[in-house]
Each structure stands twice: as structure tokens, then as C-alpha cells.
Design an enzyme around this catalytic site. Structure first.
Site, PDB file in Angstrom:
ATOM      1  N   HIS A 178      29.919  22.605 106.773  1.00 61.43           N
ATOM      2  CA  HIS A 178      29.461  21.242 106.523  1.00 61.43           C
ATOM      3  C   HIS A 178      30.487  20.458 105.706  1.00 61.43           C
ATOM      4  O   HIS A 178      31.426  21.038 105.165  1.00 61.43           O
ATOM      5  CB  HIS A 178      28.085  21.210 105.839  1.00 61.43           C
ATOM      6  CG  HIS A 178      28.087  21.720 104.439  1.00 61.43           C
ATOM      7  ND1 HIS A 178      28.024  23.062 104.141  1.00 61.43           N
ATOM      8  CD2 HIS A 178      28.146  21.072 103.257  1.00 61.43           C
ATOM      9  CE1 HIS A 178      28.033  23.205 102.829  1.00 61.43           C
ATOM     10  NE2 HIS A 178      28.113  22.019 102.274  1.00 61.43           N
ATOM     11  N   HIS A 189      30.938  17.241 102.752  1.00 63.20           N
ATOM     12  CA  HIS A 189      30.416  16.291 101.768  1.00 63.20           C
ATOM     13  C   HIS A 189      31.432  15.164 101.673  1.00 63.20           C
ATOM     14  O   HIS A 189      32.609  15.408 101.392  1.00 63.20           O
ATOM     15  CB  HIS A 189      30.303  16.921 100.374  1.00 63.20           C
ATOM     16  CG  HIS A 189      29.181  17.889 100.231  1.00 63.20           C
ATOM     17  ND1 HIS A 189      27.923  17.498  99.827  1.00 63.20           N
ATOM     18  CD2 HIS A 189      29.132  19.223 100.422  1.00 63.20           C
ATOM     19  CE1 HIS A 189      27.143  18.572  99.773  1.00 63.20           C
ATOM     20  NE2 HIS A 189      27.864  19.627 100.135  1.00 63.20           N
ATOM     21  N   TYR A 198      27.615  18.203  91.310  1.00 64.26           N
ATOM     22  CA  TYR A 198      26.418  18.384  92.131  1.00 64.26           C
ATOM     23  C   TYR A 198      26.765  19.140  93.411  1.00 64.26           C
ATOM     24  O   TYR A 198      26.065  20.063  93.806  1.00 64.26           O
ATOM     25  CB  TYR A 198      25.792  17.024  92.465  1.00 64.26           C
ATOM     26  CG  TYR A 198      24.714  17.113  93.507  1.00 64.26           C
ATOM     27  CD1 TYR A 198      23.453  17.583  93.181  1.00 64.26           C
ATOM     28  CD2 TYR A 198      24.963  16.762  94.829  1.00 64.26           C
ATOM     29  CE1 TYR A 198      22.458  17.684  94.144  1.00 64.26           C
ATOM     30  CE2 TYR A 198      23.981  16.869  95.795  1.00 64.26           C
ATOM     31  CZ  TYR A 198      22.728  17.324  95.442  1.00 64.26           C
ATOM     32  OH  TYR A 198      21.756  17.427  96.398  1.00 64.26           O
TER      33      TYR A 198
END
Length: 132
Positions: free
Chosen positions: A59, A61, A125
């Protein structure tokens, strides 16, 4: 980060996007360098400022700032379609082993607004949630 200006607008609009390759295959690591270059090129072309980009095997970000005239769905569509096309052009022999029927990214994605949160906070995060 901070406020940006255009002719008639002062803004601070930041988005956090997350999306996965088709079938959630862990295929991004071998093509990470060209994928990162593709992200940077498309964001430069459309005047999206990349604040943070992290590519994991399965994935991505993307934390960016954009003028408020750009809807988050438009940004996601533009970045995903352009990077997909470029990855197929550059890595077709590799990708066709994993992505039968074409396509590159899953249709779904996550987006959240980040407001005035610092890039460092977003990166912390991302690091905390990376194992999820």
C-alpha cells in the site's frame, strides 16, 4: 507546511490518502523507485505538494497539500490513473504476472483531512499503523 496563496485564495488544505494495488498484492517494493518518481511527476504537473510519501510492498501513504479547487476524489483519480498507466508502461512484464485483466490500483482508497497537523505527526501516525 502552512498557509499558501494564489491570486484570490489563502489556504491550508492537506489530505492523507492510502490505497493498495489491485488484489492487494505486495508488488510495490520492486518498482518503488519508479513509482515514487511517477508520484512526484504527477503531483508536480497538477501542482499538488507532496508533504510525505511512503510506499510499502502492499500500500501507499500519500500526504499532500492542494488548492481547495481540487476535490479529494479528483486528486485520488488523477494520481492513481497516471501512476497506474506509467507503471504498466515501465513494468509490464513484471506486472502481468500479478495483475491479470489490467488495472493497477484497487478502486477503493482512504482519505482524511489533516488541517494544520505537522508532517512529522502524520509520519509518526503512518509508522504506528504500518503493521496493520
Amino acid at each position: 507546511m502552512g498557509e499558501k496563496r494564489s491570486n484570490h485564495t489563502v489556504y491550508n488544505v492537506n489530505y492523507h490518502f492510502v490505497w493498495c494495488p489491485k488484489y492487494r498484492h505486495a508488488i510495490l517494493e520492486p518498482i518503488e523507485d519508479s513509482l515514487e518518481a511517477s508520484f512526484r511527476n504527477v503531483c508536480d504537473e497538477y501542482d499538488y505538494e507532496i508533504l510525505s510519501l511512503q510506499i510499502s510492498p502492499y500500500h501507499v501513504h500519500l500526504f499532500l497539500s492542494a488548492h481547495p479547487k481540487h476535490a479529494p476524489s479528483e486528486i485520488a483519480r488523477t494520481v492513481k490513473s497516471t501512476t497506474a498507466r506509467e507503471m504498466w508502461e515501465q513494468h509490464e512484464s513484471f506486472l502481468k504476472e500479478y495483475l491479470w485483466g489490467g488495472g493497477f490500483w484497487e478502486q477503493s482508497y482512504y482519505t482524511g483531512t489533516a488541517g494544520t497537523v505537522s508532517t512529522e505527526t502524520i509520519e509518526r501516525y503512518i509508522e504506528r499503523t504500518e503493521h496493520v
